[in-house]
Enzyme design. Sequence first.
Site, short mmCIF file in Angstrom:
data_model
loop_
_atom_site.label_atom_id
_atom_site.label_comp_id
_atom_site.label_asym_id
_atom_site.label_seq_id
_atom_site.Cartn_x
_atom_site.Cartn_y
_atom_site.Cartn_z
N PRO A 12 0.79 -1.24 0.00
CA PRO A 12 0.00 0.00 0.00
C PRO A 12 0.82 1.29 0.00
O PRO A 12 1.87 1.37 0.62
CB PRO A 12 -0.81 -0.10 1.30
N ASN A 13 0.28 2.24 -0.71
CA ASN A 13 0.81 3.61 -0.83
C ASN A 13 2.03 3.73 -1.75
O ASN A 13 2.48 4.84 -2.03
CB ASN A 13 1.11 4.22 0.55
N TYR A 25 10.78 9.46 0.79
CA TYR A 25 10.84 8.40 -0.22
C TYR A 25 11.46 8.83 -1.55
O TYR A 25 11.61 8.00 -2.46
CB TYR A 25 9.42 7.84 -0.46
N ASN A 76 8.06 -5.58 -1.39
CA ASN A 76 8.02 -4.45 -0.46
C ASN A 76 6.62 -4.45 0.15
O ASN A 76 5.67 -3.96 -0.47
CB ASN A 76 8.31 -3.12 -1.16
N GLU A 100 12.60 -9.52 1.06
CA GLU A 100 11.87 -8.33 1.56
C GLU A 100 12.73 -7.10 1.26
O GLU A 100 13.94 -7.13 1.51
CB GLU A 100 11.68 -8.48 3.07
N HIS A 102 12.92 -2.63 1.29
CA HIS A 102 12.37 -1.33 1.68
C HIS A 102 13.22 -0.23 1.07
O HIS A 102 14.46 -0.36 1.01
CB HIS A 102 12.36 -1.18 3.20
#
Length: 146
Positions: A12-13, A25, A76, A100, A102
Site C-alpha cells: 500500500p501507498n 521516499y 516491499n 523483503e 524497503h
Amino acid sequence: MAKRNVLVLNGPNLGMLGAREPEVYGHTTLADLERACREAGESLGLSVEVRQTDDEAELVGWLHQAATDSLPVVLNPAAFTHYSYALRDAVAMRTAPLIEVHLTNPAAREEFRRHSVVAEVASGTVAGFGLASYLLALQAIAHEPT
Ligand code: DQA
C-alpha cells in the site's frame, strides 16, 4: 536459455511514490521503479513483472500464485510489514526465494516500523538504499541456484 520469471510486489501507498513524502521516499515514481527493475532484469537474465496494490487480499493472492508456480519474489510489503500476519503466513508458504525490500531503513525510523513480521520467513532483507534495494534483491535472486 529461458529467462527466469520474477515478481516484484509492492504494497500500500507505493503507487504514490514520487508524490508521497518526497523528503522520505524521494522523487522516484512507481513507473521509474518498474522500468529500472525490468532493465536490471534484462541484464541479469530475469523476466521481471512489477505489481502494486493497496489491497491486502490481492497481495496475499499474488503470494499464493508465486508459491504455486515457484516464482521468486521481491516484496516491499510497505506498512503491512509491521502488522499483517496474513501476509506473513502467505510468505511462509513460499517455494522459491523471497526477498523483503524497503526503500528506507525502517530500523532507523519510528518505533512501530522497527519490527517486521515478514522478515523471519523471508530469504533475506535489503533496506535503506532507495530503488537500489530492489536492484540488489534482483541480483541476489539472479545469483541464487535454480
Ligand atoms: C517502506 C517502509 C514502511 O515502513 C512504510 O510503511 C512504507 C514503505 C519502505 O519501502 O521504506 O510504506 O516499506
